[in-house]
Scaffold this motif. Structure first.
Motif, PDB file in Angstrom:
ATOM      1  N   LEU A  56      40.508  38.746  44.446  1.00  0.00           N
ATOM      2  CA  LEU A  56      39.446  37.787  44.753  1.00  0.00           C
ATOM      3  C   LEU A  56      38.204  38.188  43.971  1.00  0.00           C
ATOM      4  CD1 LEU A  56      38.476  35.398  46.645  1.00  0.00           C
ATOM      5  CD2 LEU A  56      37.565  37.204  48.128  1.00  0.00           C
ATOM      6  N   HIS A  57      37.663  37.261  43.210  1.00  0.00           N
ATOM      7  CA  HIS A  57      36.443  37.490  42.452  1.00  0.00           C
ATOM      8  C   HIS A  57      35.434  36.396  42.770  1.00  0.00           C
ATOM      9  CE1 HIS A  57      37.838  40.618  39.472  1.00  0.00           C
ATOM     10  NE2 HIS A  57      39.008  40.177  39.905  1.00  0.00           N
ATOM     11  N   VAL A  58      34.196  36.605  42.363  1.00  0.00           N
ATOM     12  CA  VAL A  58      33.155  35.587  42.484  1.00  0.00           C
ATOM     13  C   VAL A  58      32.759  35.161  41.079  1.00  0.00           C
ATOM     14  CG1 VAL A  58      30.791  35.097  43.214  1.00  0.00           C
ATOM     15  CG2 VAL A  58      32.303  36.409  44.702  1.00  0.00           C
ATOM     16  N   ALA A  59      32.792  33.861  40.830  1.00  0.00           N
ATOM     17  CA  ALA A  59      32.535  33.323  39.496  1.00  0.00           C
ATOM     18  C   ALA A  59      31.470  32.233  39.556  1.00  0.00           C
ATOM     19  CB  ALA A  59      33.834  32.750  38.905  1.00  0.00           C
ATOM     20  N   LYS A  60      30.851  31.995  38.419  1.00  0.00           N
ATOM     21  CA  LYS A  60      29.900  30.899  38.286  1.00  0.00           C
ATOM     22  C   LYS A  60      30.679  29.613  38.057  1.00  0.00           C
ATOM     23  CE  LYS A  60      26.085  29.336  35.318  1.00  0.00           C
ATOM     24  NZ  LYS A  60      25.237  29.693  34.159  1.00  0.00           N
ATOM     25  N   TRP A  61      30.322  28.549  38.790  1.00  0.00           N
ATOM     26  CA  TRP A  61      31.003  27.265  38.616  1.00  0.00           C
ATOM     27  C   TRP A  61      30.440  26.562  37.387  1.00  0.00           C
ATOM     28  CZ3 TRP A  61      30.650  22.312  42.100  1.00  0.00           C
ATOM     29  CH2 TRP A  61      31.633  21.412  41.693  1.00  0.00           C
ATOM     30  N   GLY A  62      31.261  26.508  36.345  1.00  0.00           N
ATOM     31  CA  GLY A  62      30.864  25.949  35.056  1.00  0.00           C
ATOM     32  C   GLY A  62      31.289  26.924  33.980  1.00  0.00           C
ATOM     33  N   LEU A  63      32.422  26.665  33.346  1.00  0.00           N
ATOM     34  CA  LEU A  63      33.033  27.639  32.450  1.00  0.00           C
ATOM     35  C   LEU A  63      32.200  27.888  31.197  1.00  0.00           C
ATOM     36  CD1 LEU A  63      36.701  28.213  31.856  1.00  0.00           C
ATOM     37  CD2 LEU A  63      35.312  27.859  29.821  1.00  0.00           C
ATOM     38  N   VAL A  64      32.005  29.166  30.885  1.00  0.00           N
ATOM     39  CA  VAL A  64      31.303  29.587  29.672  1.00  0.00           C
ATOM     40  C   VAL A  64      32.334  30.235  28.749  1.00  0.00           C
ATOM     41  CG1 VAL A  64      29.465  30.998  28.690  1.00  0.00           C
ATOM     42  CG2 VAL A  64      29.181  29.986  30.975  1.00  0.00           C
ATOM     43  N   PRO A  65      32.714  29.591  27.649  1.00  0.00           N
ATOM     44  CA  PRO A  65      33.706  30.176  26.742  1.00  0.00           C
ATOM     45  C   PRO A  65      33.249  31.522  26.212  1.00  0.00           C
ATOM     46  CG  PRO A  65      33.313  27.860  26.213  1.00  0.00           C
ATOM     47  CD  PRO A  65      32.267  28.255  27.210  1.00  0.00           C
ATOM     48  N   SER A  66      34.189  32.383  25.919  1.00  0.00           N
ATOM     49  CA  SER A  66      33.851  33.733  25.442  1.00  0.00           C
ATOM     50  C   SER A  66      33.057  33.704  24.145  1.00  0.00           C
ATOM     51  CB  SER A  66      35.133  34.546  25.251  1.00  0.00           C
ATOM     52  OG  SER A  66      35.979  33.917  24.298  1.00  0.00           O
ATOM     53  N   ASP A 148      26.189  49.854  29.341  1.00  0.00           N
ATOM     54  CA  ASP A 148      26.240  50.353  30.711  1.00  0.00           C
ATOM     55  C   ASP A 148      25.567  49.400  31.710  1.00  0.00           C
ATOM     56  OD1 ASP A 148      23.667  50.713  29.836  1.00  0.00           O
ATOM     57  OD2 ASP A 148      23.491  52.811  30.492  1.00  0.00           O
ATOM     58  N   ASP A 149      25.190  48.209  31.249  1.00  0.00           N
ATOM     59  CA  ASP A 149      24.563  47.226  32.132  1.00  0.00           C
ATOM     60  C   ASP A 149      25.657  46.487  32.896  1.00  0.00           C
ATOM     61  OD1 ASP A 149      23.284  45.145  33.384  1.00  0.00           O
ATOM     62  OD2 ASP A 149      22.154  44.496  31.621  1.00  0.00           O
ATOM     63  N   PRO A 150      25.702  46.603  34.230  1.00  0.00           N
ATOM     64  CA  PRO A 150      26.758  45.942  35.006  1.00  0.00           C
ATOM     65  C   PRO A 150      26.697  44.414  34.908  1.00  0.00           C
ATOM     66  CG  PRO A 150      25.078  46.847  36.458  1.00  0.00           C
ATOM     67  CD  PRO A 150      24.781  47.377  35.093  1.00  0.00           C
ATOM     68  N   GLY A 151      25.559  43.871  34.486  1.00  0.00           N
ATOM     69  CA  GLY A 151      25.414  42.428  34.382  1.00  0.00           C
ATOM     70  C   GLY A 151      25.768  41.871  33.013  1.00  0.00           C
ATOM     71  N   ARG A 152      26.356  42.715  32.154  1.00  0.00           N
ATOM     72  CA  ARG A 152      26.648  42.256  30.789  1.00  0.00           C
ATOM     73  C   ARG A 152      27.800  41.263  30.731  1.00  0.00           C
ATOM     74  NH1 ARG A 152      29.006  47.082  31.599  1.00  0.00           N
ATOM     75  NH2 ARG A 152      31.076  47.547  30.737  1.00  0.00           N
ATOM     76  N   TRP A 153      28.637  41.239  31.778  1.00  0.00           N
ATOM     77  CA  TRP A 153      29.771  40.328  31.820  1.00  0.00           C
ATOM     78  C   TRP A 153      29.528  39.213  32.833  1.00  0.00           C
ATOM     79  CZ3 TRP A 153      33.419  40.310  28.247  1.00  0.00           C
ATOM     80  CH2 TRP A 153      33.697  41.499  27.550  1.00  0.00           C
ATOM     81  N   LEU A 154      29.767  37.988  32.413  1.00  0.00           N
ATOM     82  CA  LEU A 154      29.656  36.827  33.292  1.00  0.00           C
ATOM     83  C   LEU A 154      31.041  36.218  33.475  1.00  0.00           C
ATOM     84  CD1 LEU A 154      28.049  34.566  34.786  1.00  0.00           C
ATOM     85  CD2 LEU A 154      27.917  33.394  32.563  1.00  0.00           C
ATOM     86  N   LEU A 155      31.468  36.057  34.724  1.00  0.00           N
ATOM     87  CA  LEU A 155      32.727  35.405  35.051  1.00  0.00           C
ATOM     88  C   LEU A 155      32.421  33.971  35.466  1.00  0.00           C
ATOM     89  CD1 LEU A 155      35.803  35.534  35.572  1.00  0.00           C
ATOM     90  CD2 LEU A 155      35.271  36.357  37.886  1.00  0.00           C
ATOM     91  N   SER A 156      33.114  33.019  34.854  1.00  0.00           N
ATOM     92  CA  SER A 156      32.864  31.610  35.156  1.00  0.00           C
ATOM     93  C   SER A 156      34.190  30.864  35.281  1.00  0.00           C
ATOM     94  CB  SER A 156      31.998  30.969  34.066  1.00  0.00           C
ATOM     95  OG  SER A 156      32.652  31.032  32.804  1.00  0.00           O
ATOM     96  N   MET A 157      34.144  29.685  35.857  1.00  0.00           N
ATOM     97  CA  MET A 157      35.388  28.934  36.083  1.00  0.00           C
ATOM     98  C   MET A 157      35.160  27.434  35.986  1.00  0.00           C
ATOM     99  SD  MET A 157      35.686  27.087  39.097  1.00  0.00           S
ATOM    100  CE  MET A 157      34.629  26.822  40.528  1.00  0.00           C
ATOM    101  N   SER A 158      36.267  26.706  35.836  1.00  0.00           N
ATOM    102  CA  SER A 158      36.272  25.247  35.804  1.00  0.00           C
ATOM    103  C   SER A 158      37.452  24.757  36.638  1.00  0.00           C
ATOM    104  CB  SER A 158      36.399  24.756  34.358  1.00  0.00           C
ATOM    105  OG  SER A 158      36.338  23.347  34.285  1.00  0.00           O
ATOM    106  N   ILE A 159      37.314  23.570  37.248  1.00  0.00           N
ATOM    107  CA  ILE A 159      38.352  22.976  38.091  1.00  0.00           C
ATOM    108  C   ILE A 159      39.074  21.878  37.329  1.00  0.00           C
ATOM    109  CG2 ILE A 159      38.773  21.624  40.191  1.00  0.00           C
ATOM    110  CD1 ILE A 159      36.349  23.040  41.441  1.00  0.00           C
ATOM    111  N   LEU A 160      40.409  21.899  37.372  1.00  0.00           N
ATOM    112  CA  LEU A 160      41.197  20.868  36.703  1.00  0.00           C
ATOM    113  C   LEU A 160      41.104  19.543  37.444  1.00  0.00           C
ATOM    114  CD1 LEU A 160      42.388  23.377  35.254  1.00  0.00           C
ATOM    115  CD2 LEU A 160      44.616  22.222  35.320  1.00  0.00           C
ATOM    116  N   THR A 161      41.028  18.457  36.674  1.00  0.00           N
ATOM    117  CA  THR A 161      41.005  17.119  37.253  1.00  0.00           C
ATOM    118  C   THR A 161      42.043  16.238  36.557  1.00  0.00           C
ATOM    119  OG1 THR A 161      39.348  16.236  35.709  1.00  0.00           O
ATOM    120  CG2 THR A 161      38.532  17.306  37.712  1.00  0.00           C
ATOM    121  N   ALA A 162      42.319  15.093  37.166  1.00  0.00           N
ATOM    122  CA  ALA A 162      43.260  14.128  36.590  1.00  0.00           C
ATOM    123  C   ALA A 162      42.812  12.726  36.977  1.00  0.00           C
ATOM    124  CB  ALA A 162      44.678  14.376  37.092  1.00  0.00           C
TER     125      ALA A 162
END
Length: 254
Positions: A56-66, A148-162
């Motif tokens: 289980l992780h916490v992500a920002k809603w709105g995908l940010v490509p690498s 060494d900055d713990p905030g250097r990585w951002l996890l984000s996600m997107s929801i599939l639609t149809a």
């Protein structure tokens, strides 16, 4: 379309419901009015020393490509169109290697009436159980941050639609009445998964992204067969409003 939803379960409940574990401690607040760019829970699987771990992780809603220069564009990528995501640079790599499940209690959609009148509806399982959407996730590295900055990585996600099934295409399914109602609300619908579909979708060893997307799309009707739609008050339209009262049914405008 999915632009607002409800996620009001505690971390402990989510861990139990999804048989998941935490890699790191997370802070998660219940929300009855989740909006784009909010922090939300996602469930994903990773291979750790050849062992499959569900986390289980916490992500920002709105995908940010690498490859994005900055995270500002994530708010435009809250949803991924399942029909075309494998053609889109923002989504196609994530579809192969970074698939997730997005827990929710339900979501909001607005029905247009005459003039500017709109009636918000809360779409949710009729049995009071939670639901889960198919999603994609990405990690974005802030190149300006120190190693060494713990905030250097951002996890984000997107929801599939149809596309929401038309009354005719849904007629042979037992969920036809549900999708007749959904079609009247919006021409897009977030893609739900049952347990079996989620198991296959999350497995990082599976690389047939096209086959997995087709599977999720084909089984979405049955996964949503128990959904119900309740008209709710207009307060949900303001992101500053966030309380259980938002999902209380009201008399519809039309």
């Amino acid at each position: 379309m999915c632009g607002r939803y409800v996620m009001a379960r505690a971390v402990g409940d989510l861990l139990a419901d999804f048989d998941a574990e935490l890699e790191n401690e997370v802070a998660l607040e219940k929300s009855w009015n989740v909006a784009p760019t909010d922090a939300v829970p996602i469930v994903l699987e990773r291979l750790v020393d050849d062992n499959l771990k569900r986390q289980l992780h916490v992500a920002k809603w709105g995908l940010v490509p690498s490859w994005a220069k900055d995270p500002k564009g994530g708010a435009r990528l809250i949803n991924a169109r399942s029909e075309t995501l494998l053609e889109k640079p923002s989504f196609k790599k994530a579809a192969v290697a970074r698939r997730c499940a997005v827990p929710a209690d339900g979501y909001y959609e607005w029905k247009k009436g005459e003039g500017k009148n709109k009636q918000p509806y809360y779409v949710h399982p009729g049995d009071g159980q939670g639901l889960v959407f198919a999603g994609l996730y990405e990690w974005w590295r802030d190149q300006s941050a120190a190693d060494d900055d713990p905030g250097r990585w951002l996890l984000s996600m997107s929801i599939l639609t149809a596309d929401t099934p038309t009354a005719e295409s849904a007629r042979t399914r037992r969920s036809a009445s549900v999708f007749d109602e959904l079609t009247a609300l919006h021409d897009r619908v977030p893609l739900p998964m049952d347990t079996e579909t989620m198991e296959a979708w999350l497995d990082p060893r599976e690389k047939d992204a096209a086959g997995l997307v087709d599977m999720v799309r084909s089984k979405a009707h049955d996964a949503a067969s128990g959904w119900t739609l309740d008209p709710v008050g207009s307060a949900v339209g303001n992101v500053r409003n966030n309380s259980p009262e938002l999902i209380e049914p009201v008399e519809g405008l039309f």
